[in-house]
Design an enzyme around this catalytic site. Structure first.
Site, PDB file in Angstrom:
ATOM      1  N   GLY A  70      -3.263   7.862  32.480  1.00  0.00           N
ATOM      2  CA  GLY A  70      -3.815   7.485  31.183  1.00  0.00           C
ATOM      3  C   GLY A  70      -5.246   7.856  30.898  1.00  0.00           C
ATOM      4  O   GLY A  70      -5.700   7.706  29.760  1.00  0.00           O
TER       5      GLY A  70
ATOM      6  N   GLU B 187      -1.174   8.045  38.621  1.00  0.00           N
ATOM      7  CA  GLU B 187      -0.237   8.991  38.005  1.00  0.00           C
ATOM      8  C   GLU B 187      -0.888   9.745  36.852  1.00  0.00           C
ATOM      9  O   GLU B 187      -0.423   9.664  35.709  1.00  0.00           O
ATOM     10  CB  GLU B 187       0.974   8.231  37.441  1.00  0.00           C
ATOM     11  CG  GLU B 187       1.743   7.397  38.433  1.00  0.00           C
ATOM     12  CD  GLU B 187       2.770   6.477  37.756  1.00  0.00           C
ATOM     13  OE1 GLU B 187       2.737   6.320  36.511  1.00  0.00           O
ATOM     14  OE2 GLU B 187       3.597   5.913  38.481  1.00  0.00           O
TER      15      GLU B 187
ATOM     16  N   GLY C 290      -1.633  12.643  34.302  1.00  0.00           N
ATOM     17  CA  GLY C 290      -0.963  13.845  33.808  1.00  0.00           C
ATOM     18  C   GLY C 290      -1.940  14.672  32.979  1.00  0.00           C
ATOM     19  O   GLY C 290      -2.360  15.761  33.357  1.00  0.00           O
TER      20      GLY C 290
ATOM     21  N   TYR D 295       0.963  13.095  16.412  1.00  0.00           N
ATOM     22  CA  TYR D 295      -0.038  12.049  16.667  1.00  0.00           C
ATOM     23  C   TYR D 295      -1.312  12.244  15.853  1.00  0.00           C
ATOM     24  O   TYR D 295      -2.333  11.635  16.175  1.00  0.00           O
ATOM     25  CB  TYR D 295      -0.454  12.040  18.143  1.00  0.00           C
ATOM     26  CG  TYR D 295       0.669  12.132  19.138  1.00  0.00           C
ATOM     27  CD1 TYR D 295       1.527  11.050  19.353  1.00  0.00           C
ATOM     28  CD2 TYR D 295       0.878  13.284  19.886  1.00  0.00           C
ATOM     29  CE1 TYR D 295       2.543  11.130  20.281  1.00  0.00           C
ATOM     30  CE2 TYR D 295       1.897  13.368  20.811  1.00  0.00           C
ATOM     31  CZ  TYR D 295       2.731  12.290  21.006  1.00  0.00           C
ATOM     32  OH  TYR D 295       3.738  12.376  21.927  1.00  0.00           O
TER      33      TYR D 295
ATOM     34  N   CYS E 124       8.954  25.668   8.089  1.00  0.00           N
ATOM     35  CA  CYS E 124       9.143  25.224   6.708  1.00  0.00           C
ATOM     36  C   CYS E 124       9.005  23.716   6.566  1.00  0.00           C
ATOM     37  O   CYS E 124       9.977  23.017   6.241  1.00  0.00           O
ATOM     38  CB  CYS E 124      10.507  25.687   6.219  1.00  0.00           C
ATOM     39  SG  CYS E 124      10.618  27.458   6.351  1.00  0.00           S
ATOM     40  N   GLU E 125       7.835  23.205   6.866  1.00  0.00           N
ATOM     41  CA  GLU E 125       7.532  21.783   6.680  1.00  0.00           C
ATOM     42  C   GLU E 125       6.034  21.675   6.430  1.00  0.00           C
ATOM     43  O   GLU E 125       5.250  22.340   7.115  1.00  0.00           O
ATOM     44  CB  GLU E 125       7.815  20.989   7.962  1.00  0.00           C
ATOM     45  CG  GLU E 125       9.231  21.040   8.404  1.00  0.00           C
ATOM     46  CD  GLU E 125       9.663  19.758   9.106  1.00  0.00           C
ATOM     47  OE1 GLU E 125       9.052  18.700   8.879  1.00  0.00           O
ATOM     48  OE2 GLU E 125      10.628  19.853   9.860  1.00  0.00           O
TER      49      GLU E 125
ATOM     50  N   TYR F  37       1.300  18.137  27.505  1.00  0.00           N
ATOM     51  CA  TYR F  37       2.131  17.762  26.355  1.00  0.00           C
ATOM     52  C   TYR F  37       2.150  18.873  25.300  1.00  0.00           C
ATOM     53  O   TYR F  37       2.207  18.610  24.107  1.00  0.00           O
ATOM     54  CB  TYR F  37       1.667  16.415  25.769  1.00  0.00           C
ATOM     55  CG  TYR F  37       1.573  15.340  26.835  1.00  0.00           C
ATOM     56  CD1 TYR F  37       2.726  14.894  27.461  1.00  0.00           C
ATOM     57  CD2 TYR F  37       0.353  14.809  27.244  1.00  0.00           C
ATOM     58  CE1 TYR F  37       2.661  13.934  28.470  1.00  0.00           C
ATOM     59  CE2 TYR F  37       0.279  13.856  28.255  1.00  0.00           C
ATOM     60  CZ  TYR F  37       1.434  13.428  28.858  1.00  0.00           C
ATOM     61  OH  TYR F  37       1.369  12.487  29.859  1.00  0.00           O
TER      62      TYR F  37
HETATM   63  N1  LLP Z   1       2.675   7.262  34.115  1.00  0.00           N
HETATM   64  C1  LLP Z   1       3.523   6.800  33.178  1.00  0.00           C
HETATM   65  C2  LLP Z   1       4.464   5.742  33.527  1.00  0.00           C
HETATM   66  C3  LLP Z   1       3.490   7.360  31.877  1.00  0.00           C
HETATM   67  O1  LLP Z   1       4.327   6.907  30.961  1.00  0.00           O
HETATM   68  C4  LLP Z   1       2.572   8.397  31.576  1.00  0.00           C
HETATM   69  C5  LLP Z   1       2.526   9.009  30.247  1.00  0.00           C
HETATM   70  C6  LLP Z   1       1.713   8.837  32.596  1.00  0.00           C
HETATM   71  C7  LLP Z   1       1.784   8.237  33.852  1.00  0.00           C
HETATM   72  C8  LLP Z   1       0.714   9.927  32.382  1.00  0.00           C
HETATM   73  O2  LLP Z   1      -0.263   9.597  31.455  1.00  0.00           O
HETATM   74  P1  LLP Z   1      -1.501  10.579  31.207  1.00  0.00           P
HETATM   75  O3  LLP Z   1      -2.339  10.568  32.448  1.00  0.00           O
HETATM   76  O4  LLP Z   1      -0.948  11.929  30.939  1.00  0.00           O
HETATM   77  O5  LLP Z   1      -2.188  10.017  30.036  1.00  0.00           O
HETATM   78  N2  LLP Z   1       3.004  13.069  24.455  1.00  0.00           N
HETATM   79  C9  LLP Z   1       1.824  12.241  24.342  1.00  0.00           C
HETATM   80  C10 LLP Z   1       1.513  11.518  25.630  1.00  0.00           C
HETATM   81  C11 LLP Z   1       2.646  10.668  26.155  1.00  0.00           C
HETATM   82  C12 LLP Z   1       2.324   9.985  27.455  1.00  0.00           C
HETATM   83  C13 LLP Z   1       3.527   9.325  28.038  1.00  0.00           C
HETATM   84  N3  LLP Z   1       3.329   8.699  29.310  1.00  0.00           N
HETATM   85  C14 LLP Z   1       0.660  13.082  23.862  1.00  0.00           C
HETATM   86  O6  LLP Z   1       0.843  14.285  23.635  1.00  0.00           O
HETATM   87  O7  LLP Z   1      -0.441  12.578  23.663  1.00  0.00           O
END
Ligand code: LLP
Length: 421
Positions: free
Chosen positions: A239, A275, A277, A318, A346-347, A375
């Site tokens: 996060g 975790e 990402g 978003y 086309c949107e 993402y």
């Molecule tokens: N762990 C869990 C259980 C999660 O649900 C997520 C992200 C992460 C770790 C990784 O979070 P990060 O470090 O990437 O913030 N598509 C959206 C983001 C969706 C995130 C979903 N879960 C966007 O483009 O902003």
């Protein structure tokens, strides 16, 4: 910091000019920098030095095999949320004992797949899931290691679509019910309780929500231990946010986040998992696109690109901001003009930015969307029968296509015609 810099007036990915990749693979394309991926992984790993820990990359952010292999080679674990991601992680050579399985809707098949292939732990999100997990494990004659994801009811102060830690969200079990649910888990035959899991949302630009959540987890750890459970691992989720608008955003650094983890849960002697990402992959990738037309509208100018919402959906989904920069460096002091930057789909929602100040551009010019590594490609679709854009990985002065653009024939041949047609 990333490795996409202007050199002699041209934007480079590490030591490769983007124009060279564009000439070779065509536009649009995603390009990732190995050095940036590695650097971001190491920042987290180093932030947790002194604590027994594993950084489990949330591969939903970008899951190309080459990206997974790059991170796995550094010792990264993986956070997976589907049987498909589990298979991808294993195919990239990640051992089962470095894979954690998250997600609210794991099926029996996915559970069995992970139990037979090897798994570090399941992050359990509900009582029915816990019951199924115990049943499947018992049938297979094994025990499933678990944490239970608690929902701490903390406001992550992020976009509503990516906040997960409030009681109205579908994630985890309410922290107030945790002791009761852990007692039930302890009574199930196919389950071994290992620890606690929490994840409150994504793109957090402030440490305070993490602090509130982790303090609640620390308190719960002590309560559960007093209840007789073994709590030896804490999965603290992902996060941590990244600067999307570089001119005015400076989210906390992984080192600040690591210090916060030590301060809030360090005294418990637990093994720590995180975790991340977005912070690993986000600024390690660009989407490069070409201007097809510059169109004069009623009081506004549209920059029509060959990239569209199906390639990068974050702005449409978003209202996300991505810095968009020309691949040829504008001379200093060059006049800026406002553009509505759009794709060919086309949107009306196929709009990346409105009134974005850019140097004057013309058809054929290349632009790069920054912070598109997370993402981006993974959320792409073939809407309007637009092929998924290729992915390219750069390392030093080398680049390689790590996913090729499909041909129209390949796309069409995935459809099958029933015999009556
Ligand atoms: N762990 C869990 C259980 C999660 O649900 C997520 C992200 C992460 C770790 C990784 O979070 P990060 O470090 O990437 O913030 N598509 C959206 C983001 C969706 C995130 C979903 N879960 C966007 O483009 O902003």
């Amino acid at each position: 910091m990333d490795h996409f810099l202007y050199r002699d007036g041209a934007l480079f990915a590490e030591d490769v000019p983007l124009s060279e990749i564009a000439a070779s693979v065509g536009t649009p394309f995603y390009v990732y920098s190995t050095a940036t991926l590695e650097r971001h992984y190491r920042l987290f790993d180093e932030a947790l030095v002194g604590m027994d820990h594993l950084v489990c990359y949330a591969m939903k952010a970008a899951s190309n095999q080459a990206i997974l292999k790059t991170l796995a080679a550094l010792g990264a674990g993986m956070d997976v949320v589907s049987g498909g991601e589990y298979a991808r992680a294993r195919a990239a050579g990640v051992p089962g004992d470095r894979i954690v399985f998250s997600g609210v809707g794991k099926t029996r098949e996915e559970i069995a797949q992970a139990l037979s292939g090897g798994i570090r732990q399941f992050n359990v999100e509900s009582e029915p899931e816990m019951a199924v997990l115990s049943q499947v494990a018992t049938q297979m004659g094994v025990t499933a290691p678990i944490t239970i994801r608690v929902n701490p009811d903390v406001d992550a102060r992020t976009h509503a679509k990516i906040a997960t830690g409030k009681s109205e969200n579908k994630f985890g079990i309410p922290i107030a019910r945790a002791r009761e649910v852990y007692a039930k888990a302890a009574a199930l035959p196919g389950i071994e309780i290992i620890g606690i899991d929490v994840h409150i949302g994504s793109q957090l630009t402030d440490l305070e929500p993490f602090e509130l959540a982790y303090k609640k987890v620390a308190e719960l750890t002590e309560q559960l231990r007093a209840d007789g459970h073994t709590i030896r691992r804490l999965d603290l989720g992902g996060g941590l946010g990244i600067p999307y608008a570089r001119s005015n955003e400076a989210p906390p650094l992984p080192s600040d986040y690591g210090a916060l983890i030590k301060r809030t849960v360090g005294h418990l002697g637990c093994e720590i998992e995180i975790e991340p990402g977005r912070l690993i992959a986000g600024n390690a990738g660009l989407l490069v696109s070409q201007v097809i037309y510059v169109k004069q509208g009623e009081g506004r100018q549209f920059l029509i690109l060959d990239g569209a919402m199906n390639d990068l959906i974050r702005p449409a989904m978003y209202d996300a901001w991505h810095d968009i920069v020309p691949v040829v460096e504008p001379e200093p002091g060059r006049e800026l003009v406002p553009y509505d930057i759009v794709g060919p789909v086309c949107e009306s929602g196929d709009t990346f930015a409105r009134g974005r100040m850019m140097p004057k551009l013309q058809a054929g010019d290349l632009v790069a969307f920054r912070s598109a590594g997370a993402y981006g490609a993974v959320m792409a679709s073939e809407y309007n029968t637009r092929p998924l854009v290729p992915e390219v990985l750069v390392k030093g002065d080398h680049f390689a296509v790590i996913r090729a653009r499909p041909t129209f024939d390949e796309m069409i041949s995935r459809d099958t015609i029933p015999e009556w047609l």
